[in-house]
Design a protein around this motif. Structure first.
Motif, PDB file in Angstrom:
ATOM      1  N   HIS A   1     -21.804  -1.378  -3.928  1.00  0.00           N
ATOM      2  CA  HIS A   1     -20.429  -0.973  -3.626  1.00  0.00           C
ATOM      3  C   HIS A   1     -19.499  -2.195  -3.673  1.00  0.00           C
ATOM      4  CE1 HIS A   1     -17.230   1.061  -1.159  1.00  0.00           C
ATOM      5  NE2 HIS A   1     -17.053  -0.188  -0.764  1.00  0.00           N
ATOM      6  N   GLU A   2     -19.919  -3.275  -3.007  1.00  0.00           N
ATOM      7  CA  GLU A   2     -19.081  -4.486  -2.985  1.00  0.00           C
ATOM      8  C   GLU A   2     -18.922  -5.073  -4.385  1.00  0.00           C
ATOM      9  OE1 GLU A   2     -17.372  -5.282  -0.448  1.00  0.00           O
ATOM     10  OE2 GLU A   2     -18.339  -3.736   0.738  1.00  0.00           O
ATOM     11  N   ALA A   3     -20.023  -5.068  -5.141  1.00  0.00           N
ATOM     12  CA  ALA A   3     -19.961  -5.569  -6.514  1.00  0.00           C
ATOM     13  C   ALA A   3     -18.981  -4.735  -7.336  1.00  0.00           C
ATOM     14  CB  ALA A   3     -21.348  -5.541  -7.144  1.00  0.00           C
ATOM     15  N   GLY A   4     -18.920  -3.433  -7.017  1.00  0.00           N
ATOM     16  CA  GLY A   4     -17.964  -2.552  -7.700  1.00  0.00           C
ATOM     17  C   GLY A   4     -16.528  -2.999  -7.474  1.00  0.00           C
ATOM     18  N   HIS A   5     -16.208  -3.362  -6.218  1.00  0.00           N
ATOM     19  CA  HIS A   5     -14.851  -3.856  -5.943  1.00  0.00           C
ATOM     20  C   HIS A   5     -14.526  -5.037  -6.860  1.00  0.00           C
ATOM     21  CE1 HIS A   5     -13.679  -1.439  -2.584  1.00  0.00           C
ATOM     22  NE2 HIS A   5     -14.671  -1.823  -1.810  1.00  0.00           N
ATOM     23  N   TYR A   6     -15.517  -5.900  -7.032  1.00  0.00           N
ATOM     24  CA  TYR A   6     -15.285  -7.097  -7.848  1.00  0.00           C
ATOM     25  C   TYR A   6     -15.152  -6.736  -9.318  1.00  0.00           C
ATOM     26  CZ  TYR A   6     -16.082 -11.550 -10.119  1.00  0.00           C
ATOM     27  OH  TYR A   6     -15.966 -12.654 -10.916  1.00  0.00           O
TER      28      TYR A   6
ATOM     29  N   THR B   1      -8.400   3.567   6.033  1.00  0.00           N
ATOM     30  CA  THR B   1      -8.455   2.664   4.879  1.00  0.00           C
ATOM     31  C   THR B   1      -9.596   3.057   3.944  1.00  0.00           C
ATOM     32  OG1 THR B   1      -9.912   1.199   6.113  1.00  0.00           O
ATOM     33  CG2 THR B   1      -7.562   0.679   6.159  1.00  0.00           C
ATOM     34  N   HIS B   2     -10.574   3.798   4.484  1.00  0.00           N
ATOM     35  CA  HIS B   2     -11.690   4.297   3.685  1.00  0.00           C
ATOM     36  C   HIS B   2     -11.695   5.823   3.809  1.00  0.00           C
ATOM     37  CE1 HIS B   2     -12.760   0.145   4.324  1.00  0.00           C
ATOM     38  NE2 HIS B   2     -13.809   0.240   3.523  1.00  0.00           N
ATOM     39  N   PRO B   3     -12.175   6.528   2.785  1.00  0.00           N
ATOM     40  CA  PRO B   3     -12.327   7.970   2.985  1.00  0.00           C
ATOM     41  C   PRO B   3     -13.301   8.199   4.141  1.00  0.00           C
ATOM     42  CG  PRO B   3     -12.762   7.356   0.689  1.00  0.00           C
ATOM     43  CD  PRO B   3     -12.684   6.086   1.479  1.00  0.00           C
TER      44      PRO B   3
HETATM   45 ZN   LIG Z   1     -15.346  -1.106   0.018  1.00  0.00          ZN
END
Ligand SMILES: [Zn+2]
Length: 394
Positions: free
Chosen positions: A248-253, A367-369
């Motif tokens: 998930h975090e890598a996706g943000h990047y 801030t998050h679903p």
């Molecule tokens: Zn996130």
């Protein structure tokens, strides 16, 4: 063998498994946070009024008369941040320390909390003072369209902060260490390869120093980009959960979300400066201040306009971050394909984000679903993408 559960039933079951007591506690904590957003605006108005009423910045400015304009402006800016921090201290201790302990979200001793708070206030005072010096220079030098220049200046500052944050600022508050060799590290290296982050920029940090939250983050841009996982996550998670969360975090990047904020934040700053231009004089009258827009002693007026507009814009910025969160979840599912682990890791965040908010509450404040929605999406993904190696049911 019973009928397979629908994704919705599966998601509901995972949330229900938290138990009514934990759910009620999470709801009380989360709803309290939302009320505190309003309380914070009230507190900042009160603080601004106190500063104006007792002419605190006016006195600082008077003492600095005779010094160069730049030095005077910078120091009044620093004084503004430090005086605000002191006046706000009881509220900050309540929200960021006492409440976190009351809800079992932190074990940080008060002394350590105050030490770190002092460091962060001094740091933001100095950096904030420099930023305000830039803003006041633009107000003085660029005429009525200063707010346009202010937006451009904010873009520059945002990029500098994104570049320097992970290597200069964050290590002042936590210890970042390489993830030790082992299956977790191997799995994280594979994700880092996918998104082009070098292996020496995968860290674990002592997030448990401040908070018991199960969390990870990606920060920085270009050469400073790095993935960091809190020790809480490493301690309490299975390998698959760590992989799902890091995916998930890598996706943000990989999806460029940091760049998205590097564009959105300066645009918001520009909008704020534009509105400040119009709202400064009437707000100053309401507060009883005789300062002009180009005088740093008018900073309390600045702050009131900023906190009210900041609250008003929260639903917009929240909606934008929620879009990014959905995209990052999808990225994790597509690349590491661990829907069950993503779901169970998400459920662990429910203690500080009530998983079943009303639609309105979610739209305004989240801030998050909601966790239940995110878990549902993971279960829908699982139903649509059965793993090839999954054994056939007998
Ligand atoms: Zn996130």
């Amino acid at each position: 063998m019973s009928q397979p559960m629908t994704p919705a039933a599966e998601a509901a079951r995972m949330i229900d498994a938290l138990g009514p007591e934990a759910l009620a506690k999470a709801q009380a904590y989360t709803t309290g946070n939302h009320w505190l957003l309003f309380a914070a605006v009230g507190v900042s108005i009160l603080i601004a009024w106190i500063m104006v009423r007792f002419r605190m910045l006016d006195r600082v400015a008077e003492r600095l008369q005779g010094r160069s304009w730049a030095l005077g402006t910078f120091l009044v800016g620093v004084a503004f941040f430090l005086i605000s921090a002191v006046l706000e201290l009881p509220f900050t201790i309540y929200t960021d320390w006492q409440r976190q302990h009351a809800y079992d979200l932190s074990t940080q001793p008060l002394g350590d909390f105050l030490g770190q708070l002092a460091l962060s206030e001094v740091l933001s005072g100095l950096l904030g003072g420099l930023f305000l010096l830039g803003v006041y220079s633009l107000i003085r030098k660029t005429g009525p369209r200063w707010w346009l220049w202010g937006g451009g200046f904010s873009a520059l500052v945002t990029v500098l902060m994104l570049l320097s944050g992970p290597s200069l600022i964050m290590p002042m508050f936590n210890k970042y260490e390489p993830v030790p060799p082992g299956e977790v590290r191997t799995a994280l290296e594979k994700i880092a390869d996918d998104v082009g982050i070098p292996h020496d920029r995968i860290f674990m940090y002592d997030g448990s120093r401040q908070s018991e939250r199960f969390t990870a983050n990606v920060a920085g841009i270009g050469p400073t980009a790095r993935i960091a996982i809190a020790d809480v996550a490493l301690k309490e998670a299975s390998l698959a959960e760590v992989v799902a969360v890091t995916g998930h975090e890598a996706g943000h990047y990989k999806l460029g979300h940091v760049w998205r904020s590097a564009i959105i934040l300066p645009l918001l700053a520009m909008l704020f400066f534009f509105l400040l231009n119009r709202l400064f004089a009437p707000t100053a009258r309401l507060l009883g201040s005789d300062a002009r827009l180009d005088e740093p002693r008018g900073l309390p007026v600045f702050a009131v306009v900023g906190s009210v507009l900041g609250l008003a814009i929260t639903p917009v910025t929240n909606s934008l971050t929620r879009i990014g969160e959905v995209e990052a979840d999808v990225y994790s599912l597509q690349t590491v394909n661990e829907p069950d682990a993503l779901a169970s890791a998400l459920v662990k965040t429910a203690e500080y984000r009530y998983p079943r908010p009303s639609a309105l509450q979610e739209m305004l404040f989240y801030t998050h679903p909601s966790v239940e929605k995110r878990v549902l999406r993971a279960m829908e993904w699982k139903a649509a993408h059965p793993k090839a190696e999954a054994p056939k049911t007998p």
